[in-house]
Design a protein around this motif. Structure first.
Motif, PDB file in Angstrom:
ATOM      1  N   PHE A  46       0.837  -1.185   0.000  1.00 23.62           N
ATOM      2  CA  PHE A  46       0.000   0.000   0.000  1.00 23.62           C
ATOM      3  C   PHE A  46       0.881   1.248   0.000  1.00 23.62           C
ATOM      4  N   LEU A  47       0.592   2.193  -0.885  1.00 22.45           N
ATOM      5  CA  LEU A  47       1.284   3.481  -0.976  1.00 22.45           C
ATOM      6  C   LEU A  47       2.721   3.380  -1.485  1.00 22.45           C
ATOM      7  N   ASP A  48       3.121   2.235  -2.034  1.00 24.69           N
ATOM      8  CA  ASP A  48       4.470   2.144  -2.612  1.00 24.69           C
ATOM      9  C   ASP A  48       4.399   2.624  -4.057  1.00 24.69           C
ATOM     10  N   TYR A  49       4.584   3.936  -4.238  1.00 25.61           N
ATOM     11  CA  TYR A  49       4.271   4.554  -5.529  1.00 25.61           C
ATOM     12  C   TYR A  49       5.137   4.054  -6.673  1.00 25.61           C
ATOM     13  N   SER A  50       6.307   3.478  -6.375  1.00 25.73           N
ATOM     14  CA  SER A  50       7.255   3.232  -7.458  1.00 25.73           C
ATOM     15  C   SER A  50       6.672   2.353  -8.556  1.00 25.73           C
ATOM     16  N   ILE A  51       5.718   1.490  -8.188  1.00 20.57           N
ATOM     17  CA  ILE A  51       5.189   0.586  -9.200  1.00 20.57           C
ATOM     18  C   ILE A  51       4.298   1.305 -10.218  1.00 20.57           C
ATOM     19  N   LEU A  52       3.887   2.533  -9.894  1.00 19.17           N
ATOM     20  CA  LEU A  52       2.999   3.245 -10.812  1.00 19.17           C
ATOM     21  C   LEU A  52       3.709   3.608 -12.114  1.00 19.17           C
ATOM     22  N   HIS A  53       5.023   3.384 -12.199  1.00 12.81           N
ATOM     23  CA  HIS A  53       5.692   3.687 -13.452  1.00 12.81           C
ATOM     24  C   HIS A  53       5.172   2.809 -14.585  1.00 12.81           C
ATOM     25  N   PRO A 107      -2.624  -7.934   6.254  1.00 16.05           N
ATOM     26  CA  PRO A 107      -2.641  -6.928   7.332  1.00 16.05           C
ATOM     27  C   PRO A 107      -3.224  -5.598   6.860  1.00 16.05           C
ATOM     28  N   ALA A 108      -2.910  -5.228   5.602  1.00 19.28           N
ATOM     29  CA  ALA A 108      -3.417  -3.945   5.118  1.00 19.28           C
ATOM     30  C   ALA A 108      -4.933  -3.995   4.949  1.00 19.28           C
ATOM     31  N   PHE A 109      -5.455  -5.163   4.539  1.00 21.88           N
ATOM     32  CA  PHE A 109      -6.886  -5.231   4.276  1.00 21.88           C
ATOM     33  C   PHE A 109      -7.729  -5.080   5.525  1.00 21.88           C
ATOM     34  N   ILE A 110      -7.183  -5.505   6.682  1.00 22.70           N
ATOM     35  CA  ILE A 110      -7.961  -5.349   7.923  1.00 22.70           C
ATOM     36  C   ILE A 110      -8.390  -3.899   8.061  1.00 22.70           C
ATOM     37  N   LEU A 111      -7.461  -3.000   7.745  1.00 24.13           N
ATOM     38  CA  LEU A 111      -7.731  -1.585   7.934  1.00 24.13           C
ATOM     39  C   LEU A 111      -8.386  -0.967   6.703  1.00 24.13           C
ATOM     40  N   LEU A 112      -7.951  -1.390   5.514  1.00 29.41           N
ATOM     41  CA  LEU A 112      -8.408  -0.703   4.315  1.00 29.41           C
ATOM     42  C   LEU A 112      -9.868  -0.985   4.005  1.00 29.41           C
ATOM     43  N   ALA A 113     -10.364  -2.177   4.348  1.00 30.42           N
ATOM     44  CA  ALA A 113     -11.759  -2.482   4.013  1.00 30.42           C
ATOM     45  C   ALA A 113     -12.709  -1.482   4.668  1.00 30.42           C
ATOM     46  N   PRO A 114     -12.673  -1.306   6.015  1.00 36.18           N
ATOM     47  CA  PRO A 114     -13.574  -0.294   6.570  1.00 36.18           C
ATOM     48  C   PRO A 114     -13.229   1.127   6.137  1.00 36.18           C
ATOM     49  N   PHE A 115     -11.951   1.409   5.912  1.00 34.64           N
ATOM     50  CA  PHE A 115     -11.554   2.772   5.569  1.00 34.64           C
ATOM     51  C   PHE A 115     -12.134   3.211   4.225  1.00 34.64           C
ATOM     52  N   PHE A 116     -11.919   2.387   3.189  1.00 37.91           N
ATOM     53  CA  PHE A 116     -12.435   2.772   1.880  1.00 37.91           C
ATOM     54  C   PHE A 116     -13.955   2.826   1.889  1.00 37.91           C
ATOM     55  N   THR A 117     -14.576   1.869   2.589  1.00 40.08           N
ATOM     56  CA  THR A 117     -16.032   1.873   2.608  1.00 40.08           C
ATOM     57  C   THR A 117     -16.557   3.127   3.292  1.00 40.08           C
ATOM     58  N   GLU A 164       5.783   0.836   9.527  1.00 38.32           N
ATOM     59  CA  GLU A 164       5.489  -0.579   9.294  1.00 38.32           C
ATOM     60  C   GLU A 164       4.309  -1.018  10.152  1.00 38.32           C
ATOM     61  N   PHE A 165       3.595  -2.030   9.644  1.00 35.88           N
ATOM     62  CA  PHE A 165       2.696  -2.787  10.505  1.00 35.88           C
ATOM     63  C   PHE A 165       3.521  -3.928  11.061  1.00 35.88           C
ATOM     64  N   ARG A 166       3.470  -4.114  12.361  1.00 37.83           N
ATOM     65  CA  ARG A 166       4.230  -5.194  12.945  1.00 37.83           C
ATOM     66  C   ARG A 166       3.264  -6.032  13.767  1.00 37.83           C
ATOM     67  N   ILE A 167       3.005  -7.238  13.297  1.00 38.98           N
ATOM     68  CA  ILE A 167       1.920  -8.004  13.893  1.00 38.98           C
ATOM     69  C   ILE A 167       2.455  -9.279  14.509  1.00 38.98           C
ATOM     70  N   ASP A 168       2.259  -9.415  15.824  1.00 41.61           N
ATOM     71  CA  ASP A 168       2.564 -10.680  16.492  1.00 41.61           C
ATOM     72  C   ASP A 168       1.273 -11.241  17.079  1.00 41.61           C
ATOM     73  N   GLY A 169       1.405 -12.276  17.889  1.00 40.66           N
ATOM     74  CA  GLY A 169       0.213 -12.933  18.401  1.00 40.66           C
ATOM     75  C   GLY A 169      -0.729 -11.968  19.100  1.00 40.66           C
ATOM     76  N   LEU A 170      -0.165 -11.024  19.871  1.00 39.20           N
ATOM     77  CA  LEU A 170      -1.009 -10.116  20.653  1.00 39.20           C
ATOM     78  C   LEU A 170      -1.854  -9.226  19.753  1.00 39.20           C
ATOM     79  N   ASN A 171      -1.211  -8.498  18.804  1.00 37.10           N
ATOM     80  CA  ASN A 171      -2.079  -7.613  18.009  1.00 37.10           C
ATOM     81  C   ASN A 171      -3.019  -8.388  17.124  1.00 37.10           C
TER      82      ASN A 171
END
Lengths: 252, 500
Positions: A198-205, B6-16, B73-80
């Protein structure tokens, strides 16, 4: 209550001051925040990484672009929350007291009107310059958006809210604000769909005939424009909600 | 695509959320299905992430492709991963539940409500999965702003309660930010793990400013989680908010802040520093004892159902803060397990309170009169929730209390053990009072004669409200009975931090 508050403030102040002895000297080039690899890296490598000469923008919109995305969302949220709390739909004629003057009564002042007519285009042009030049010189979406929003507020102050709302009706405000975020987040999503993080713009080339590093620079301009959309819209939305007791004349 | 989970957990509600803001005003009907779809996606993504964490160990997701400490970075271990699942599941359940109440309570602002709702979920999830101390602050702002908005959309009295919450919440967030700023001055880094490495490598743990940073961050987080002397914003805010809002906020916000406290203590400052070098456990445990007891006693004094539950949250916060500061392995396991179980217990009782309010329009405890006859299923679910809060097996509340008490005994903090037991007793009194009113009526002596004359008809709440409540009750039992895998994940995390 006042005494408790005073004591709390004193303790906090003492606590914050007590750590000062420990701090690096003011302006020390070797302090951790200045001399440590993070700042060094930004200073030396920003241009080769992103081809953006203004490293503040590079940190803001690329290295920490995720933060900035959500800073924009903070502004968006504030606008939506204010509409959610204050806005009262229907019966728009009952606008009370002082606010009536702001909404309806047209003010006929030749001096003010002429000055505005002269100033507003210049303000807006300057705003566009600040937005478009954000990744090269100081400026960017937040600043440019604020200036652009101010031009609408000036219009509303000089004439009345109705005149300004003709140019910027409420529905358009919401659309602009949402579209702004979509532009920013859309850049991120496009990267994700094309296979990068997500947000890694470099691929937009892949979409344009440019190098990955230039893609970063161009995307930064793109996200700045998104930020500017949102900030402009929300600035004016907050003003018109507060000034009209949330009963805008030109409602939805 | 799985590496993007990991990104989708956040992006799904965000974009919606943004999409609803754009189209929801014109097409009001579209809001509710979109909310459900996005939250379901989010639940799936978070479950995927947990399984990946179990397979591969700690997950790292570099936003923008920049390796930390230069990027975020997202850093995800058992706790989060666990806390993220709790957040998304609670949000989904409340989302289903919200359908009718939102239309009834804020009919002309449905799209704004759901926009804020989804942004709040995104903010909370973002706080949990991020590995960057400043990014946590940004998402803390998102979640606070949205919760102010959601609470203030309630009836008249909600506005003043929100104002108090805004002041307190802003102070808390500023304290946190000041702490992070001090850490940045000393270490020149914002990444949580990197801050810790810098603190250790440059021998900064003895420095005064790092201690001030620790105090600032801890107090800021305490304000946000309503730890006892700093709790005054919570009861009114949760009691007067719209039904859906309080069912979402009450289980999640305080628990996420406890997660943040644990993350700061264990990952950023490290076990050595917080428990051995500072050695403030005794003071904090006494504070949590006071929090537990005063929360429970104040709950006893309430006649407003939701306010009573809000005071119980304050007591529960005391459990978890105390459990964390016991500096003992089973205490920490208990505290983390209690985050999960308390989220669902609180959800269960708040959903019940919402149903009672929706059915009777009455906030008072006496509104539950005769509920056993009228709504047996609702009451059954409530009893499960109440038993869990009291700590009766096999509900999950029993197991978390078990570990907490064990931790108290291991570390020799008997005052904490006694406070836990006393508070369980008070909870028993509280909930059996409600059950008694629901069964026998508010004034059993008077009502007895009329008992046969008017037989109340059975009328459950509508399925969209009842099913979420029943699901929550089932989850309480399931988490309790199948606690073993959850405890194992938590134990792995706690052992890895080096706590003994």
């Amino acid at each position: 209550m006042k005494i408790i508050g005073f004591i709390a403030v004193c303790i906090t102040g003492w606590l914050l001051l007590s750590a000062i002895n420990d701090f690096p000297d003011f302006g020390d080039p070797h302090s951790p925040a200045n001399g440590y690899r993070l700042s060094q890296y930004y200073i030396t490598d920003t241009f080769t990484d992103t081809s953006v000469p203004n490293m503040v923008t590079a940190v803001l919109a690329d290295y920490r672009g995720y933060d900035t995305l959500f800073e924009t969302v903070v502004i968006f949220t504030a606008g939506i929350a204010i509409i959610g709390i204050l806005r009262r739909y229907g019966s728009s004629d009952k606008s009370v007291g002082r606010s009536k003057a702001f909404i309806e009564e047209p003010r006929k002042d030749l001096l003010i009107h002429t000055t505005c007519r002269l100033l507003i285009p210049i303000i807006q042009l300057f705003a566009l310059y600040v937005i478009a030049h954000g990744h090269h010189s100081p400026g960017g979406g937040f600043q440019g958006g604020a200036i652009f929003g101010a031009s609408f507020i000036l219009l509303a102050l000089a004439h009345n809210l109705k005149t300004a709302e003709k140019r910027m009706p409420e529905r358009r405000i919401l659309t602009l604000a949402g579209v702004g975020i979509f532009i920013y987040a859309g850049f991120g999503l496009a990267c994700l769909i094309l296979g990068n993080n997500f947000l890694d713009y470099s691929i937009l080339h892949k979409l344009l005939p440019i190098t990955p590093i230039e893609a970063r620079s161009h995307s930064m301009l793109g996200v700045e424009i998104g930020v500017a959309f949102t900030v402009t819209a929300i600035m004016f939305s907050i003003y018109s909600n507060l000034v009209s007791s949330s009963r805008m004349k030109e409602g939805l | 695509m799985i590496e993007q989970s990991p990104a989708f957990i956040l992006l799904a509600p965000f974009f919606t959320a943004i999409f609803i803001a754009l189209v929801g005003i014109r097409f009001r009907w579209i809001c509710f299905p979109l909310v459900l779809i996005s939250l379901t996606l989010s639940v799936i993504a978070s479950v995927c992430t947990l399984f990946r964490v179990l397979d591969e160990g700690t997950l790292r997701y570099f936003l923008g492709g920049w390796a930390p400490p230069f990027g975020i970075e997202f850093r995800i271990d058992g706790l989060n991963a666990l806390v993220a699942i709790v957040i998304t599941v609670v949000a989904l359940i409340t989302g289903i539940y919200s359908r009718q109440r939102v239309l009834a309570e804020t009919p002309d602002k449905v799209s704004q409500f759901y926009t804020l709702y989804l942004l709040l979920v995104a903010g909370l999830v973002g706080m949990v999965i991020t590995g960057d101390a400043f990014n946590l602050y940004v998402l803390l702002e998102i979640s606070s702003l949205t919760s102010y908005g959601l609470i203030a959309m309630g009836p008249k009295r909600a506005t003043l309660a929100t104002f108090k919450y805004i002041i307190m919440g802003t102070i808390g967030a500023s304290f946190y930010l000041l702490g992070v700023g001090y850490l940045y001055i000393k270490t020149g880094s914002l990444n949580m793990l990197d801050i810790h490495e810098q603190l250790v490598a440059n021998n900064l743990l003895g420095s005064q400013s790092v201690m001030v940073a620790f105090i600032m961050i801890t107090i800021g987080v305490w304000i946000k989680m309503a730890f006892f002397p700093l709790h005054s914003w919570l009861p009114n805010a949760y009691a007067f908010a719209p039904t859906t809002t309080s069912s979402l906020l009450a289980p999640l916000v305080t628990k996420v802040m406890i997660y943040v406290m644990i993350r700061m203590m264990l990952t950023v400052f490290g076990v050595e520093y917080t428990f051995i070098q500072l050695d403030w456990s005794n003071i904090v445990i006494w504070m949590s004892v006071i929090a537990i007891l005063s929360g429970s006693v104040m709950a006893l004094a309430q006649t407003d159902l939701r306010k009573m539950l809000a005071f119980l949250i304050i007591a529960e916060v005391g459990y978890m803060v105390g459990g964390v500061w016991l500096a003992d392995q089973s205490g920490m396991i208990g505290a983390i397990y209690h985050i999960i179980s308390d989220a669902f217990m609180t959800l269960c009782v708040f959903l019940f309170a919402g149903i009672v309010f929706a059915k009777t329009g009455n906030r008072n405890i006496n509104a539950v009169e005769g509920m056993f006859k009228k709504m047996p299923l609702t009451m059954m679910a409530f009893i499960v929730g109440a038993f869990s809060l009291i700590g009766i097996p096999p509900t999950c509340g029993f197991f978390s209390k078990w570990y907490l008490i064990q931790g108290g005994i291991n570390s020799g903090h008997w005052e904490f053990v006694i406070a836990l037991l006393l508070s369980s007793l008070i909870n028993a009194i509280l909930f059996f009072r409600i059950i008694e009113i629901a069964y026998f009526g508010a004034n059993p002596a008077e009502g007895h004669g009329h008992h046969h004359t008017e037989e109340p008809k059975r009328s459950e709440a509508s399925p969209s409200m009842l099913i979420p409540l029943l699901c929550t009750a089932a989850l309480l039992l399931a988490i309790g009975i199948f606690n073993d895998p959850i405890i194992r994940i938590i134990t792995d995390f706690v052992v890895a931090t080096g706590l003994r």
